[in-house]
Structure formats: structure tokens, C-alpha cells
Write an enzyme that holds these catalytic residues in place. Structure first.
Site, PDB file in Angstrom:
ATOM      1  N   ASN A  23      -0.476   6.376   0.427  1.00 20.72           N
ATOM      2  CA  ASN A  23       0.544   5.374   0.908  1.00 20.72           C
ATOM      3  C   ASN A  23       1.717   6.036   1.106  1.00 20.72           C
ATOM      4  O   ASN A  23       1.862   7.238   0.962  1.00 20.72           O
ATOM      5  CB  ASN A  23       0.686   4.219  -0.120  1.00 20.72           C
ATOM      6  CG  ASN A  23       1.399   3.085   0.571  1.00 20.72           C
ATOM      7  OD1 ASN A  23       1.025   2.644   1.630  1.00 20.72           O
ATOM      8  ND2 ASN A  23       2.600   2.569  -0.227  1.00 20.72           N
ATOM      9  N   LYS A  24       2.696   5.426   1.952  1.00 26.46           N
ATOM     10  CA  LYS A  24       3.887   5.932   2.435  1.00 26.46           C
ATOM     11  C   LYS A  24       4.553   6.563   1.407  1.00 26.46           C
ATOM     12  O   LYS A  24       4.559   6.421   0.103  1.00 26.46           O
ATOM     13  CB  LYS A  24       4.945   4.771   2.845  1.00 26.46           C
ATOM     14  CG  LYS A  24       6.034   5.180   3.239  1.00 26.46           C
ATOM     15  CD  LYS A  24       5.751   6.116   4.467  1.00 26.46           C
ATOM     16  CE  LYS A  24       4.972   5.494   5.500  1.00 26.46           C
ATOM     17  NZ  LYS A  24       4.975   6.565   6.903  1.00 26.46           N
ATOM     18  N   ASP A  71      -2.592   3.341   2.966  1.00 26.51           N
ATOM     19  CA  ASP A  71      -3.455   3.794   4.468  1.00 26.51           C
ATOM     20  C   ASP A  71      -4.791   4.280   4.285  1.00 26.51           C
ATOM     21  O   ASP A  71      -5.589   4.294   5.007  1.00 26.51           O
ATOM     22  CB  ASP A  71      -2.541   4.702   5.007  1.00 26.51           C
ATOM     23  CG  ASP A  71      -1.274   3.989   5.635  1.00 26.51           C
ATOM     24  OD1 ASP A  71      -1.164   3.871   6.861  1.00 26.51           O
ATOM     25  OD2 ASP A  71      -0.242   3.713   5.045  1.00 26.51           O
ATOM     26  N   ARG A  78      -2.767   9.117  14.699  1.00 27.49           N
ATOM     27  CA  ARG A  78      -2.514   8.944  13.170  1.00 27.49           C
ATOM     28  C   ARG A  78      -3.745   9.323  12.330  1.00 27.49           C
ATOM     29  O   ARG A  78      -4.489   8.763  12.230  1.00 27.49           O
ATOM     30  CB  ARG A  78      -1.858   7.513  12.853  1.00 27.49           C
ATOM     31  CG  ARG A  78      -0.632   7.121  13.543  1.00 27.49           C
ATOM     32  CD  ARG A  78       0.685   7.620  13.222  1.00 27.49           C
ATOM     33  NE  ARG A  78       0.943   7.835  11.689  1.00 27.49           N
ATOM     34  CZ  ARG A  78       1.439   6.940  11.181  1.00 27.49           C
ATOM     35  NH1 ARG A  78       1.884   5.663  11.715  1.00 27.49           N
ATOM     36  NH2 ARG A  78       1.796   7.073   9.930  1.00 27.49           N
ATOM     37  N   GLN A 125      11.452   1.791   6.359  1.00 25.29           N
ATOM     38  CA  GLN A 125      10.758   0.471   6.818  1.00 25.29           C
ATOM     39  C   GLN A 125      10.749  -0.833   5.756  1.00 25.29           C
ATOM     40  O   GLN A 125      10.804  -1.833   6.108  1.00 25.29           O
ATOM     41  CB  GLN A 125       9.161   1.079   6.611  1.00 25.29           C
ATOM     42  CG  GLN A 125       8.782   1.950   7.556  1.00 25.29           C
ATOM     43  CD  GLN A 125       8.666   3.386   7.159  1.00 25.29           C
ATOM     44  OE1 GLN A 125       9.404   3.605   6.231  1.00 25.29           O
ATOM     45  NE2 GLN A 125       7.596   4.256   7.749  1.00 25.29           N
TER      46      GLN A 125
END
Length: 351
Positions: free
Chosen positions: A252-253, A242, A94, A201
Site C-alpha cells: 500500500n502507499k 494496491d 503503473r 493524498q
């Protein structure tokens, strides 16, 4: 058992296994995986069976320890060479979550510091370091929760995106830590969770763990958040992250940036909750953050009984977006609440 009774990431040293909750099966099935090989651990990180920046860091620490444990040699130079190969391999799973490379670097530093000693001693020190990474995660998340709780009041409506909860960490979560601590103190928050397309999520994980803990939770589609804000039902937005660049830009997402823009428009504070380990001083701005591109099938086929897009249609599916620092009210770390100018406040916590 309650989902919160299980460790998101754990080590079974006697079985030489990384033990995780398979988050791709939640909320309908609680499956515990015992991962023995580096390929299994790499796949678990890439396929989001274990996910969330802090949890990925803990998994990386234990994962590379298991790799080291399996290197059968007393030649330290050979041991270090094989360890670096295993570390680089896990690091490729990742690219955006900085905690992955951060944890692996910590483990590598242990090996480098052990030069001149025995392989057996290095393996014991790697185990101790991996355990320390996990304990620090727990302590960090609780402190973030305490600081975040100071920014809201009882009865507030709080919006969150993706999953920055216990399932993304070792305990408490980052963005959810103020919610858990407030719940214990009788704050009676009303929590709103974006479903978080395309991997859901928020719907599958955040609403699941928060409702399991007894919080008042409502799920909404990502595009509905601004309507809630306009109605006055949201008093704060808390999200995880992240990677934070040196200037305060935060990855971030995907879907986080539109929330920050809407919150700015409606005058609602937008908070990023992130361990200091998530701050990447080598990334000067968000433009330096590599954004992972995910498979097209996550958009066109996943969750559907039938494909929901034309065959061979082009798909844009970045895993993350970058929220500009000017849209962020504060970044909550275990070392303090950081505010603009972030280039200065971020530097201050690393002095």
C-alpha cells in the site's frame, strides 16, 4: 456541487472519452478531464490524475475499450493484434496496482473469446465488460463497508492512510466504506487522516471527501500517528491496498507499514480493505511485488515555493511499502473477512 456528486471515472461513449476528476488539482480546484487518446489516458494513470487501485482498474477497462473502438478494421486477427498493443501500453503506466493488469486481462479475455466472430461484436462485448467491471467495483466496495462496519462500534476513532475512498473507486471506497456506511447509521466516528507524504493524498483527498460528506475528520502528519495511538484515540486502522500477495503481505502507499508496526505495539487492530481482485496469487510473498519508484522532485520540490533539499541530493521515493502479513489483523474483502493463516484463508475464497 459536492465532490461526491461526481463520478471518479466515467465513460462518455458518444464523445469517445474517458471522463475523470483530475485528482492532482484537489482540493482547491475541481477539474473534469475528457481523455480521448491512449497517451492521455496513460499519462492520467501515471501522473495520478486518476488513482486508487479499483479506479485504475475501471479506467483501464474503459480506456482499452476506447482503444478497441478506434481500431478501424474488419480483420479480427489484426484487430486483436492492435488491441494487445494498446493493452500492453496502458499496463506499463503503473506496475504495482494489480487492478490495472487484472482489468486489462479481463478485457483481453473478451477479445480472445471472440475469435471467429466479428470485430463489431467484440467491441460491444468489450463495452459490456468494462461496464461490468465498474458495477462490480461499486457492489464490492459496499460489501467491504458492511463487513468492516461489523468490526467497529459507534464513537470509535479510526485512522486511515492515503486515499482509499470514493475518489479511489467508483463509489464508497474500500477503507472508507465502513466510515460512510457508519456515518449514515449515526455511528459518529472520529476519523484521523495521515497527510500521506509526499503526495498528500490523505490531506488533499481523504479529508476533503469525508468532510464533504459530513464526517468528523482530523488531518495529521504521518509521523504523528503513534502519538495518537498512545493517547488511546485510535480504536482501529483501516487502509486500502494496491496488491496482496498469496501469503497476505500487502503493498500500500508508502507509510502504511509503520502504521501497522505501531498498531501492533499498542494492540490496535490493523485492517486492510481490498477487493478480491487486488489479491495476486502469482506473488507468493511481498518480496515478489514490484515497487514503483517515483520522481525525486515529488520529495524535494512539490508543494514548496522553493526547493527544500540540497541540489543534486539523492532521494529515495518508493510509491509503496509492503506490510508483512503478521502485522495485519484481517483483510476485508467482498467475499469475507480473511484472517491468519492467510495462505489458507486467501485460497478459500478462490475455490
Amino acid at each position: 456541487m459536492n465532490i461526491l456528486d461526481y463520478d471518479t471515472v466515467a465513460l462518455d461513449d458518444s464523445d469517445s472519452a474517458l471522463v475523470i476528476i483530475d485528482q492532482t488539482k484537489l482540493p482547491n480546484q475541481l477539474e473534469i478531464l475528457h481523455l480521448h487518446t491512449q497517451k492521455e489516458i496513460w499519462d492520467a494513470i501515471y501522473l495520478l490524475q486518476v488513482r486508487g487501485a479499483p479506479a485504475i482498474g475501471v479506467a483501464a477497462g474503459y480506456g482499452v475499450y476506447l482503444a478497441a473502438k478506434g481500431i478501424d478494421t474488419e480483420d479480427y486477427a489484426f484487430f486483436e493484434q492492435e488491441f494487445v498493443k494498446a493493452s500492453d501500453y496502458l499496463n506499463s503506466s503503473r506496475p504495482t496496482a494489480v487492478n490495472l493488469s487484472w482489468a486489462l486481462k479481463r478485457m483481453k479475455d473478451v477479445v480472445i473469446a471472440g475469435r471467429g466472430g466479428s470485430v463489431a461484436d467484440a467491441k460491444q462485448k468489450l463495452l459490456a465488460e468494462a461496464k461490468a467491471i465498474q458495477q462490480e467495483d461499486i457492489d464490492t466496495c459496499r460489501r467491504i463497508g458492511e463487513l468492516g462496519l461489523s468490526l467497529v462500534k459507534p464513537g470509535d476513532g479510526i485512522l486511515t492512510h492515503c486515499n482509499a475512498g470514493q475518489l479511489a473507486t467508483s463509489r464508497y471506497g474500500t477503507a472508507t466504506a465502513p466510515m460512510y456506511l457508519g456515518h449514515k447509521q449515526g455511528y459518529h466516528f472520529k476519523i484521523y487522516c495521515d497527510e500521506t507524504r509526499p503526495l498528500l493524498q490523505g490531506a488533499r483527498l481523504t479529508s476533503y471527501e469525508l468532510s464533504s460528506a459530513g464526517l468528523d475528520v482530523t488531518v495529521l502528519c504521518d509521523g504523528m500517528a503513534a502519538s495518537l495511538m498512545k493517547q488511546g484515540k485510535i480504536q482501529a486502522v483501516f487502509t486500502g491496498c494496491d496488491r496482496v500477495a498469496a501469503n497476505g503481505d500487502a503493498a500500500n502507499k508508502i507509510g502504511t507499514m509503520p502504521l501497522a508496526i505501531a498498531a501492533k505495539y499498542f494492540g490496535i487492530p490493523f485492517y486492510i480493505c481490498a477487493p478480491s481482485s487486488t489479491i495476486d496469487m502469482s506473488s507468493k510473498t511481498g518480496r515478489d511485488i514490484k515497487i514503483e519508484q517515483r520522481p525525486a522532485e515529488e520529495v524535494t520540490e512539490m508543494w514548496y515555493k522553493e526547493r527544500m533539499a540540497p541540489k543534486d541530493i539523492k532521494v529515495f521515493n518508493p510509491a509503496f511499502d509492503v506490510t508483512d502479513a503478521e502485522l495485519i489483523t484481517a483483510i476485508i474483502t467482498e467475499k469475507g473477512i480473511l484472517r491468519a493463516p492467510y495462505t489458507e484463508s486467501i485460497k478459500s475464497i478462490f475455490k
